[in-house]
Scaffold this motif. Structure first.
Motif, PDB file in Angstrom:
ATOM      1  N   VAL A 101       0.810  -1.224   0.000  1.00  0.00           N
ATOM      2  CA  VAL A 101       0.000   0.000   0.000  1.00  0.00           C
ATOM      3  C   VAL A 101       0.841   1.271   0.000  1.00  0.00           C
ATOM      4  CG1 VAL A 101      -1.874  -1.200   1.196  1.00  0.00           C
ATOM      5  CG2 VAL A 101      -0.174   0.078   2.523  1.00  0.00           C
ATOM      6  N   THR A 102       2.173   1.144   0.003  1.00  0.00           N
ATOM      7  CA  THR A 102       3.034   2.330  -0.006  1.00  0.00           C
ATOM      8  C   THR A 102       3.895   2.348  -1.272  1.00  0.00           C
ATOM      9  OG1 THR A 102       4.731   1.144   1.267  1.00  0.00           O
ATOM     10  CG2 THR A 102       3.163   2.477   2.505  1.00  0.00           C
ATOM     11  N   THR A 103       4.254   3.536  -1.685  1.00  0.00           N
ATOM     12  CA  THR A 103       5.139   3.687  -2.835  1.00  0.00           C
ATOM     13  C   THR A 103       6.595   3.509  -2.389  1.00  0.00           C
ATOM     14  OG1 THR A 103       5.374   6.079  -2.502  1.00  0.00           O
ATOM     15  CG2 THR A 103       3.520   5.317  -3.854  1.00  0.00           C
ATOM     16  N   ALA A 104       7.494   3.430  -3.360  1.00  0.00           N
ATOM     17  CA  ALA A 104       8.918   3.273  -3.044  1.00  0.00           C
ATOM     18  C   ALA A 104       9.433   4.458  -2.232  1.00  0.00           C
ATOM     19  CB  ALA A 104       9.725   3.108  -4.332  1.00  0.00           C
ATOM     20  N   LYS A 105       8.950   5.663  -2.547  1.00  0.00           N
ATOM     21  CA  LYS A 105       9.365   6.849  -1.804  1.00  0.00           C
ATOM     22  C   LYS A 105       8.857   6.798  -0.376  1.00  0.00           C
ATOM     23  CE  LYS A 105       9.304  11.910  -2.017  1.00  0.00           C
ATOM     24  NZ  LYS A 105       8.829  13.096  -2.774  1.00  0.00           N
ATOM     25  N   GLU A 106       7.614   6.382  -0.194  1.00  0.00           N
ATOM     26  CA  GLU A 106       7.048   6.282   1.152  1.00  0.00           C
ATOM     27  C   GLU A 106       7.747   5.196   1.971  1.00  0.00           C
ATOM     28  OE1 GLU A 106       2.418   7.655   0.336  1.00  0.00           O
ATOM     29  OE2 GLU A 106       3.023   5.570   0.050  1.00  0.00           O
ATOM     30  N   GLN A 107       8.105   4.097   1.314  1.00  0.00           N
ATOM     31  CA  GLN A 107       8.818   3.031   2.012  1.00  0.00           C
ATOM     32  C   GLN A 107      10.166   3.523   2.518  1.00  0.00           C
ATOM     33  OE1 GLN A 107       8.989  -0.257  -0.737  1.00  0.00           O
ATOM     34  NE2 GLN A 107       6.762  -0.311  -0.973  1.00  0.00           N
ATOM     35  N   SER A 108      10.882   4.303   1.704  1.00  0.00           N
ATOM     36  CA  SER A 108      12.169   4.854   2.112  1.00  0.00           C
ATOM     37  C   SER A 108      12.012   5.830   3.269  1.00  0.00           C
ATOM     38  CB  SER A 108      12.838   5.552   0.924  1.00  0.00           C
ATOM     39  OG  SER A 108      13.046   4.665  -0.141  1.00  0.00           O
ATOM     40  N   ALA A 109      10.910   6.586   3.244  1.00  0.00           N
ATOM     41  CA  ALA A 109      10.691   7.583   4.297  1.00  0.00           C
ATOM     42  C   ALA A 109      10.315   6.948   5.628  1.00  0.00           C
ATOM     43  CB  ALA A 109       9.607   8.563   3.855  1.00  0.00           C
ATOM     44  N   TRP A 110       9.614   5.825   5.581  1.00  0.00           N
ATOM     45  CA  TRP A 110       9.089   5.231   6.808  1.00  0.00           C
ATOM     46  C   TRP A 110       9.897   4.043   7.321  1.00  0.00           C
ATOM     47  CZ3 TRP A 110       5.504   7.376   9.814  1.00  0.00           C
ATOM     48  CH2 TRP A 110       4.681   8.362   9.253  1.00  0.00           C
ATOM     49  N   VAL A 111      10.907   3.604   6.576  1.00  0.00           N
ATOM     50  CA  VAL A 111      11.648   2.418   7.003  1.00  0.00           C
ATOM     51  C   VAL A 111      12.358   2.658   8.335  1.00  0.00           C
ATOM     52  CG1 VAL A 111      13.739   3.052   5.696  1.00  0.00           C
ATOM     53  CG2 VAL A 111      13.284   0.650   6.250  1.00  0.00           C
ATOM     54  N   GLY A 112      12.860   3.878   8.559  1.00  0.00           N
ATOM     55  CA  GLY A 112      13.498   4.190   9.827  1.00  0.00           C
ATOM     56  C   GLY A 112      12.513   4.163  10.981  1.00  0.00           C
ATOM     57  N   VAL A 113      11.309   4.684  10.751  1.00  0.00           N
ATOM     58  CA  VAL A 113      10.272   4.660  11.786  1.00  0.00           C
ATOM     59  C   VAL A 113       9.874   3.227  12.111  1.00  0.00           C
ATOM     60  CG1 VAL A 113       7.925   5.393  12.355  1.00  0.00           C
ATOM     61  CG2 VAL A 113       9.435   6.916  11.059  1.00  0.00           C
ATOM     62  N   GLN A 114       9.797   2.403  11.074  1.00  0.00           N
ATOM     63  CA  GLN A 114       9.449   0.994  11.277  1.00  0.00           C
ATOM     64  C   GLN A 114      10.486   0.296  12.154  1.00  0.00           C
ATOM     65  OE1 GLN A 114       9.800  -1.580   7.859  1.00  0.00           O
ATOM     66  NE2 GLN A 114       7.973  -2.739   8.427  1.00  0.00           N
ATOM     67  N   GLY A 115      11.773   0.519  11.848  1.00  0.00           N
ATOM     68  CA  GLY A 115      12.824  -0.081  12.655  1.00  0.00           C
ATOM     69  C   GLY A 115      12.836   0.439  14.084  1.00  0.00           C
ATOM     70  N   PHE A 116      12.584   1.743  14.234  1.00  0.00           N
ATOM     71  CA  PHE A 116      12.539   2.333  15.576  1.00  0.00           C
ATOM     72  C   PHE A 116      11.413   1.726  16.401  1.00  0.00           C
ATOM     73  CE2 PHE A 116      10.430   5.473  18.297  1.00  0.00           C
ATOM     74  CZ  PHE A 116      11.437   5.725  19.215  1.00  0.00           C
ATOM     75  N   CYS A 117      10.245   1.596  15.817  1.00  0.00           N
ATOM     76  CA  CYS A 117       9.106   1.043  16.550  1.00  0.00           C
ATOM     77  C   CYS A 117       9.345  -0.419  16.930  1.00  0.00           C
ATOM     78  CB  CYS A 117       7.836   1.171  15.710  1.00  0.00           C
ATOM     79  SG  CYS A 117       7.292   2.882  15.466  1.00  0.00           S
ATOM     80  N   TRP A 118      10.000  -1.172  16.051  1.00  0.00           N
ATOM     81  CA  TRP A 118      10.305  -2.572  16.350  1.00  0.00           C
ATOM     82  C   TRP A 118      11.197  -2.672  17.585  1.00  0.00           C
ATOM     83  CZ3 TRP A 118       9.308  -7.557  15.366  1.00  0.00           C
ATOM     84  CH2 TRP A 118      10.296  -8.500  15.660  1.00  0.00           C
ATOM     85  N   ASN A 119      12.276  -1.896  17.605  1.00  0.00           N
ATOM     86  CA  ASN A 119      13.199  -1.932  18.740  1.00  0.00           C
ATOM     87  C   ASN A 119      12.585  -1.312  19.991  1.00  0.00           C
ATOM     88  OD1 ASN A 119      15.848  -3.050  17.669  1.00  0.00           O
ATOM     89  ND2 ASN A 119      15.443  -1.462  16.171  1.00  0.00           N
ATOM     90  N   ALA A 120      11.772  -0.265  19.807  1.00  0.00           N
ATOM     91  CA  ALA A 120      11.104   0.348  20.954  1.00  0.00           C
ATOM     92  C   ALA A 120      10.148  -0.641  21.619  1.00  0.00           C
ATOM     93  CB  ALA A 120      10.361   1.603  20.528  1.00  0.00           C
ATOM     94  N   GLY A 121       9.468  -1.437  20.810  1.00  0.00           N
ATOM     95  CA  GLY A 121       8.564  -2.444  21.366  1.00  0.00           C
ATOM     96  C   GLY A 121       9.309  -3.469  22.210  1.00  0.00           C
ATOM     97  N   ARG A 122      10.484  -3.877  21.754  1.00  0.00           N
ATOM     98  CA  ARG A 122      11.270  -4.847  22.514  1.00  0.00           C
ATOM     99  C   ARG A 122      11.745  -4.233  23.836  1.00  0.00           C
ATOM    100  NH1 ARG A 122      15.525  -7.977  18.795  1.00  0.00           N
ATOM    101  NH2 ARG A 122      15.610  -9.196  20.730  1.00  0.00           N
TER     102      ARG A 122
END
Length: 326
Positions: A101-122
């Motif tokens: 559901v995201t474009t390549a540009k959106e994926q690049s913009a949100w990949v850092g947030v995704q990684g941050f949330c993963w580690n924050a959850g742990r």
């Protein structure tokens, strides 16, 4: 699964049982490739994300309610296993939805947030929530003494925390129900269960026809299983009194095993980003052995282990013989 190990430790389960039973909770994550093709065959990725989140809320709530029971170990472990499969399934669907559901540009913009949330959850799960159980335990126990009082205080603390985790998962499911974009189901999706099973068989057979797939799967299973067991052992020894021993041996053996992962470092890393083991191997070439460089690099490699082992030899011997000698 680290939280489950600490919970069982607080409730009086032995380190051996905790390592065996909770270490296997990583298996759903190691083997999730086996049922990943089924998700696209039935329903959309959004459906799987939201459905698994609500299902995990139910299983975690069941864990909380089962803790006061006499046979809580087997019951809660079964619900943790179900939660593990649901979590792995949610991870598959969430990654697929993110890509769909995201474009390549959106994926690049949100990949850092995704990684941050993963580690924050742990960090929240294994840090904040575990600390909260200690606070609740102290408040509940007060000045009481005795094994029954301590057991009851830990049960109360973990019931509260597991209930909070269940409520949080339900809130995430409700939020995603509102904001998660809809994705399209595969146009060639099977029309029924029988056709879906047939398609799954075709995909599964095709998977094993790929070159090197068996070696890759063995590596994934063994790597994540080893990670699962070592992640359980270290926190348990940290909770135990220092007088019981074993912590130094665990640290030393873990360090030695990590240091000796030469095979994977040689095969899975590049020459520009290789660990010390790959550097040493590079001094052996068809032109001959570069003895001076090889000796210097080998000395650098073994020196930390030798020094650490020398100063910790008493703790190492004590840990290795702990429980083996009467």
């Amino acid at each position: 699964s680290v939280v489950a190990a600490l919970m069982y430790k607080n409730l009086g389960i032995s380190n051996t049982d905790i390592a065996i039973y909770t270490g296997s909770l990583y298996l759903p994550w190691s083997s999730k490739f086996a049922w990943a093709p089924l998700l696209d065959m039935f329903k959309t990725k959004r459906h799987w994300v939201i459905g698994t989140e609500f299902a995990m809320a139910i299983t975690l709530a069941c864990v909380a309610m089962a803790l006061p029971l006499p046979s809580f170990m087997g019951i809660t472990l079964a619900f943790f296993w179900v939660t593990g499969f649901l979590s792995a399934t949610q991870d598959i669907a969430a990654d697929g939805s993110y890509m769909a559901v995201t474009t390549a540009k959106e994926q690049s913009a949100w990949v850092g947030v995704q990684g941050f949330c993963w580690n924050a959850g742990r960090i929240v799960a294994s840090g904040f929530l575990v600390t909260l159980t200690g606070y609740l335990f102290d408040k509940k126990l007060g000045g009481a003494t005795g094994a029954d009082a301590i057991q009851g205080a830990w049960q109360y603390s973990w019931m509260i925390v597991m209930g909070m985790m269940a409520a949080l998962m339900a809130l995430l499911g409700a939020w995603h129900l509102k904001v998660l974009p809809a994705d399209q189901r595969l146009s060639v999706a099977p029309k029924g269960l029988q056709e879906g099973i047939k398609e799954f068989g075709v995909v599964f057979v095709d998977l094993f026809r790929k070159r090197g797939i068996v070696l890759s799967m063995v590596f994934i299973l063994l790597y994540r299983s080893g990670e699962g067991f070592i992640e359980k052992i270290s926190p348990l020894f940290m909770v135990d009194p220092i007088a019981k021993g074993g912590l130094a041996s665990t640290v030393l053996l873990s360090l030695i095993l990590c240091w000796n992962e030469a095979f994977w470092s040689l095969n899975l890393t590049s020459s520009n980003a290789a660990p010390l083991t790959a550097l040493i191997a590079s001094y052996s070439s068809p032109e001959g052995l570069f003895w001076a460089k090889l000796s210097a690099a080998s000395t650098m490699a073994i020196a930390p282990i030798l020094i650490l082992g020398w100063f910790s030899q008493k703790q190492l011997v004590r840990g290795l013989t702990f429980g083996a000698v009467k």
